[in-house]
Design a protein around this motif. Structure first.
Motif, short mmCIF file in Angstrom:
data_model
loop_
_atom_site.label_atom_id
_atom_site.label_comp_id
_atom_site.label_asym_id
_atom_site.label_seq_id
_atom_site.Cartn_x
_atom_site.Cartn_y
_atom_site.Cartn_z
N VAL A 5 42.35 12.01 56.24
CA VAL A 5 41.03 12.58 56.01
C VAL A 5 40.56 13.26 57.29
O VAL A 5 40.48 12.62 58.34
CB VAL A 5 40.01 11.50 55.60
CG1 VAL A 5 38.63 12.11 55.43
CG2 VAL A 5 40.46 10.82 54.30
N GLU A 6 40.29 14.56 57.18
CA GLU A 6 39.84 15.33 58.34
C GLU A 6 38.32 15.47 58.33
O GLU A 6 37.67 15.38 57.28
CB GLU A 6 40.41 16.76 58.32
CG GLU A 6 41.92 16.85 58.22
CD GLU A 6 42.35 17.32 56.87
OE1 GLU A 6 43.41 17.96 56.76
OE2 GLU A 6 41.64 17.03 55.88
N SER A 7 37.78 15.73 59.51
CA SER A 7 36.36 16.05 59.64
C SER A 7 36.17 16.87 60.90
O SER A 7 37.06 16.91 61.76
CB SER A 7 35.51 14.78 59.68
OG SER A 7 35.86 13.99 60.80
N GLY A 8 35.02 17.52 61.01
CA GLY A 8 34.67 18.21 62.23
C GLY A 8 34.70 19.72 62.19
O GLY A 8 34.37 20.38 63.17
N LEU A 20 38.03 18.43 65.99
CA LEU A 20 38.46 17.96 64.68
C LEU A 20 38.98 16.54 64.80
O LEU A 20 39.62 16.18 65.79
CB LEU A 20 39.55 18.85 64.11
CG LEU A 20 39.23 20.35 64.00
CD1 LEU A 20 40.41 21.09 63.35
CD2 LEU A 20 37.96 20.59 63.23
N SER A 21 38.71 15.75 63.78
CA SER A 21 39.19 14.37 63.74
C SER A 21 39.99 14.15 62.48
O SER A 21 39.70 14.75 61.44
CB SER A 21 38.02 13.40 63.77
OG SER A 21 37.21 13.58 64.90
N CYS A 22 40.97 13.28 62.56
CA CYS A 22 41.79 12.93 61.41
C CYS A 22 42.05 11.43 61.44
O CYS A 22 42.50 10.90 62.46
CB CYS A 22 43.10 13.69 61.41
SG CYS A 22 44.22 13.25 60.05
N THR A 113 40.03 21.34 56.59
CA THR A 113 38.66 21.55 57.01
C THR A 113 38.54 22.98 57.56
O THR A 113 39.41 23.43 58.31
CB THR A 113 38.21 20.50 58.04
OG1 THR A 113 36.83 20.67 58.35
CG2 THR A 113 39.02 20.57 59.33
#
Length: 119
Positions: A5-8, A20-22, A113
């Motif tokens: 799951v990625e975010s950022g 970016l975070s994963c 993302t």
């Protein structure tokens, strides 16, 4: 199996920064390497950066000196610090994990993302 799951992602102006975070879940002990790929409209997906379980890193030539990949304190997280962003960095960024199972290797992808750097 491994889930990512990625975010950022987001919109940032030229010269700006994003991180970016994963986060990986599932059979994280099978992960051999994690990294980031990106795909711009009309282009093939390309490697941006990756880090192995042993800590070795690889970067695309186009991001060397601007991007940095790192692992979190726990082995199931990876970050991509992106500095000095350019319009050509605009793409969907995908977290990737290469895992090794008893039955063979397997590739895993996050949902992606969007990173947008307007001209």
């Amino acid at each position: 199996q491994v889930q990512l799951v990625e975010s950022g992602g987001g919109l940032v102006h030229t010269g700006g920064s994003l991180t970016l975070s994963c986060v990986a879940s599932g059979n994280i002990n099978a992960i051999v390497a994690m990294g980031w790929y990106r795909q711009a409209p009309g282009k093939q997906r390309e490697l941006v950066a990756r880090v192995t379980r042993g800590g070795s890193t690889d970067y695309a030539e186009s991001v060397k000196g601007r991007f940095a990949i790192s692992r979190g304190d726990v082995k199931n997280t990876v970050y991509l610090q992106m500095n000095s962003l350019k319009p050509e960095d605009t793409a969907v960024y995908y977290c990737h994990a290469h895992a090794s199972y008893a039955y063979g290797p397997s590739e895993h992808w996050g949902q992606g993302t969007q990173v947008t750097v307007p001209p």
